[in-house]
Motif scaffolding. Sequence first.
Motif, mmCIF file in Angstrom:
data_model
loop_
_atom_site.group_PDB
_atom_site.id
_atom_site.type_symbol
_atom_site.label_atom_id
_atom_site.label_comp_id
_atom_site.label_asym_id
_atom_site.label_seq_id
_atom_site.Cartn_x
_atom_site.Cartn_y
_atom_site.Cartn_z
ATOM 1 N N HIS A 1 -36.565 2.207 -31.865
ATOM 2 C CA HIS A 1 -36.912 2.279 -30.696
ATOM 3 C C HIS A 1 -37.824 3.389 -30.411
ATOM 4 O O HIS A 1 -37.791 4.438 -29.861
ATOM 5 C CB HIS A 1 -35.533 2.766 -29.900
ATOM 6 C CG HIS A 1 -34.620 1.522 -29.574
ATOM 7 N ND1 HIS A 1 -34.715 0.718 -28.768
ATOM 8 C CD2 HIS A 1 -33.518 1.382 -30.570
ATOM 9 C CE1 HIS A 1 -33.607 -0.409 -29.081
ATOM 10 N NE2 HIS A 1 -32.887 -0.107 -30.144
ATOM 11 N N ASP B 1 -31.894 1.979 -35.478
ATOM 12 C CA ASP B 1 -31.827 2.549 -34.192
ATOM 13 C C ASP B 1 -32.890 3.703 -34.013
ATOM 14 O O ASP B 1 -32.773 4.535 -33.283
ATOM 15 C CB ASP B 1 -30.613 2.822 -33.309
ATOM 16 C CG ASP B 1 -30.225 1.464 -32.653
ATOM 17 O OD1 ASP B 1 -30.948 0.414 -32.169
ATOM 18 O OD2 ASP B 1 -29.023 1.712 -32.375
ATOM 19 N N HIS C 1 -35.550 -2.557 -36.687
ATOM 20 C CA HIS C 1 -34.828 -2.368 -35.480
ATOM 21 C C HIS C 1 -35.234 -0.910 -35.039
ATOM 22 O O HIS C 1 -34.157 0.057 -35.295
ATOM 23 C CB HIS C 1 -33.250 -2.584 -35.593
ATOM 24 C CG HIS C 1 -32.662 -2.762 -34.416
ATOM 25 N ND1 HIS C 1 -31.984 -3.863 -33.714
ATOM 26 C CD2 HIS C 1 -32.681 -1.864 -33.197
ATOM 27 C CE1 HIS C 1 -31.635 -3.485 -32.740
ATOM 28 N NE2 HIS C 1 -31.910 -2.048 -32.196
ATOM 29 N N GLU D 1 -30.373 4.502 -24.313
ATOM 30 C CA GLU D 1 -30.623 4.818 -25.681
ATOM 31 C C GLU D 1 -30.291 6.253 -26.077
ATOM 32 O O GLU D 1 -31.038 6.765 -26.867
ATOM 33 C CB GLU D 1 -31.950 4.300 -25.929
ATOM 34 C CG GLU D 1 -32.134 2.609 -25.870
ATOM 35 C CD GLU D 1 -31.516 1.949 -27.116
ATOM 36 O OE1 GLU D 1 -30.973 2.821 -28.165
ATOM 37 O OE2 GLU D 1 -31.242 0.868 -27.058
ATOM 38 N N ASN E 1 -36.989 -3.113 -29.478
ATOM 39 C CA ASN E 1 -35.785 -3.851 -29.827
ATOM 40 C C ASN E 1 -34.841 -3.779 -28.672
ATOM 41 O O ASN E 1 -34.814 -2.815 -27.900
ATOM 42 C CB ASN E 1 -34.905 -3.593 -31.054
ATOM 43 C CG ASN E 1 -35.619 -3.968 -32.287
ATOM 44 O OD1 ASN E 1 -35.214 -5.216 -32.726
ATOM 45 N ND2 ASN E 1 -36.474 -3.210 -33.034
ATOM 46 N N CYS E 2 -33.994 -4.605 -28.281
ATOM 47 C CA CYS E 2 -32.986 -4.936 -27.316
ATOM 48 C C CYS E 2 -33.806 -5.116 -25.884
ATOM 49 O O CYS E 2 -32.990 -5.246 -24.837
ATOM 50 C CB CYS E 2 -31.966 -3.902 -27.422
ATOM 51 S SG CYS E 2 -31.319 -3.195 -28.815
HETATM 52 ZN ZN LIG Z 1 -31.278 -0.856 -30.442
#
Ligand SMILES: [Zn+2]
Length: 563
Positions: A66, A437, A64, A116, A92-93
């Motif tokens: 970014h 993240d 996960h 983000e 992700n997301c």
């Molecule tokens: Zn995320």
Amino acid sequence: MPDTKTLIRNAVIYDGTGAPAREGWDVLVDGDQIADVGRSLSHARATVVDADGLALMPGIIDSHTHYDAQVTWDPTLDPSSSLGVTTAVIGNCGFTIAPCRADDRDLIMRNLTQVEGMSLDALRAGIDWSFETVPEYLDAIEDRGVAINVAAFIGHSSVRTYVMGTAATERAANDDEIAAMRAIVDAGMTAGAIGFATSTAPQHNGAGGIPMPSRLADDRELETLGGVLADHGRGIFMLTKGDRTDVPYLERFAEKIGRPVMIAALLHNSTNPMGTHDELAAIAEACGRGRELWGQVSCCPLTMDFTIRSAYPFESLSAWAPAMKAAADDLPARLSDPNLRDAVRAELATPAGVRIFNGEWQKLAVVEAARPENAAAEGDTVAELARRAGADPLDWMLDFAISDGLDTVFTAVLLNSDEDAVAKMITHPHASVALSDAGAHLTFFCDAGFGLHLLGHWCRDLGVLSLEAAVHELTGKPAGIFRIPERGRIVPGYRADLLLFDPKTIGRTANRRVFDLPGGGPRLTTGAAGVHGVWVNGKRIVGPTGPTVGTRRSGRLLREFDA
Ligand SMILES: [Zn+2]
């Protein structure tokens, strides 16, 4: 011709399967592969590394991250590459930067800035926009080179913006638009994406506080796009869920598309203490009925530094929307409005299933005041400061921030701070430990060292799981879930992604602020303790004294995955 063989001698091998460790074993690396694993191996021309009894495990798979933007300017994916991560999954997301037309670049960047926590100046200065489509983006990563392996999701919000323009944040899609999105996802899967990622989470807002595009998708759109994975017979469907897409919904969804569904972000909330445990139980039941669902959990407390100008912990509250829409000059006036404050208090008093801040003022503190006359507040919680002033905590926080030019740095321990609860979650058989993240929320927190934290804090310090189990959780298990072939285990024939570490000292160091983003912007970063070596595809990228030079292209863009 330089010899490309490495012999790592006398290690304690944790092979990634969860099997008992083997002491005093050797690993022979030939090119990018593990050639042999056993006792007393020898090879005349290999570079010998004496592990001297340290632990050797497969490199960490961080599922996960970014890094979608950062990978275009920083092939080292700092700091993950120095924290033992050898494979990062990006997108992700659904917050990707491809596909993207030239005219939409600023919109995509402004959305990333908001959702983000990435600096807009850094994105504008840093992103190398040498692509438009998903296949072109994947090619661009490959051409530029990257120090660790990267696998990329196709991101729903970018696909939606590409097809619908500004309407992407306003309404459901029509048949033609869904068909156009479907074609983009299909082409992305053909080009080697690892799957499709989306978000229905209320804290995911773009520029000006408008919802991120994927939040406007209806069931028909989600099922059509998820169905592309079924057509390809491979790919993971990743979703950061909101209230509407609960586990029963996702079980029906998984049944329809017949592909694994990775559900983020299961973080423990002390004001709803059974919430995530119940969700994991529901996931286990769904798996018992033959669906493949995974709950993505974190082994780190979710702590965020923030200022009121960009108050992520409050941004999932609809009552906060006027503050997000306000221009900078107008923000103090908006925040002084008693109607806004009453609405925020009323919303916080209503329990919510998915919300990152829940009115726990004792977990919110002043880290750093901007003006010297306000420094006395540093280190105290908002609950305590408000009590002393005889004020309501929200009023105190906003009045203080306004008096401090809105530049006060607050910190909030938002979620995942109850260690008994987190211990249950990270050892749950249908959970997957991730959620670093990494590459996002750069000024709020840095959990890129989550893997080292699992090995040091949860394994060594608390004894919540064995080292064998922790290594499996970070390597063989995610390789299986994400269908990544030939990685995540130390067995002959697999790729030589390796982490050599000292179990007595392994961990992550405290966060520190650095100013090294493109344009000089700040971010939080963290360092490694106890890491003695990292190899990616047989090349050593971290030595005993830190990152080695000349290994900025040792990683691969992964395009082939198991079914
Ligand atoms: Zn995320």
